[in-house]
Design a protein around this motif. Sequence first.
Motif, PDB file in Angstrom:
ATOM      1  N   LYS A   8       0.881  -1.240   0.023  1.00 37.85           N
ATOM      2  CA  LYS A   8      -0.009  -0.052   0.045  1.00 37.85           C
ATOM      3  C   LYS A   8       0.688   1.240  -0.149  1.00 37.85           C
ATOM      4  N   SER A  10       0.000   5.322  -0.240  1.00 37.39           N
ATOM      5  CA  SER A  10      -1.185   6.375  -0.127  1.00 37.39           C
ATOM      6  C   SER A  10      -0.289   7.747  -0.331  1.00 37.39           C
ATOM      7  N   GLY A  61      -3.003   0.783  -7.719  1.00 35.30           N
ATOM      8  CA  GLY A  61      -3.444   2.165  -7.330  1.00 35.30           C
ATOM      9  C   GLY A  61      -4.357   2.863  -8.263  1.00 35.30           C
ATOM     10  N   ASP A  67      -3.811   6.898  -4.434  1.00 39.21           N
ATOM     11  CA  ASP A  67      -3.370   5.459  -4.097  1.00 39.21           C
ATOM     12  C   ASP A  67      -2.513   5.247  -4.955  1.00 39.21           C
ATOM     13  N   SER A  69      -0.717   1.991  -4.862  1.00 39.91           N
ATOM     14  CA  SER A  69      -0.291   0.779  -4.394  1.00 39.91           C
ATOM     15  C   SER A  69       0.174  -0.037  -5.729  1.00 39.91           C
TER      16      SER A  69
END
Length: 93
Positions: A8, A10, A61, A67, A69
């Motif tokens: 992840k 962000s 993402g 995002d 990811s």
Amino acid sequence: VGEQVSLKCSFKSSSPITESLTVDWTYRPLTGGQMETIFHYQSVPSPTTAGKFKDRISWAGNVARGDASIAIQSPALSDNGTFICSVKNPPDV
């Protein structure tokens, strides 16, 4: 081990998201050594085409939602190390 893993990442930016936004994921093995870029994104996802993560990284993402990811298929204990996500959205870095 063996199951897809999500890494992840962000971000927030004070500038509007444009085609200039870039995402870079780098990796360094636990044993140390050189950092290597394993994923690059600028408008389109560009997974690495060489090295231990070749053909195993996919974009997970959505930059419009902050995002960045990625996902790694078939992770192994030998993949253990430091993964760094870097997002640049000029002029905001």
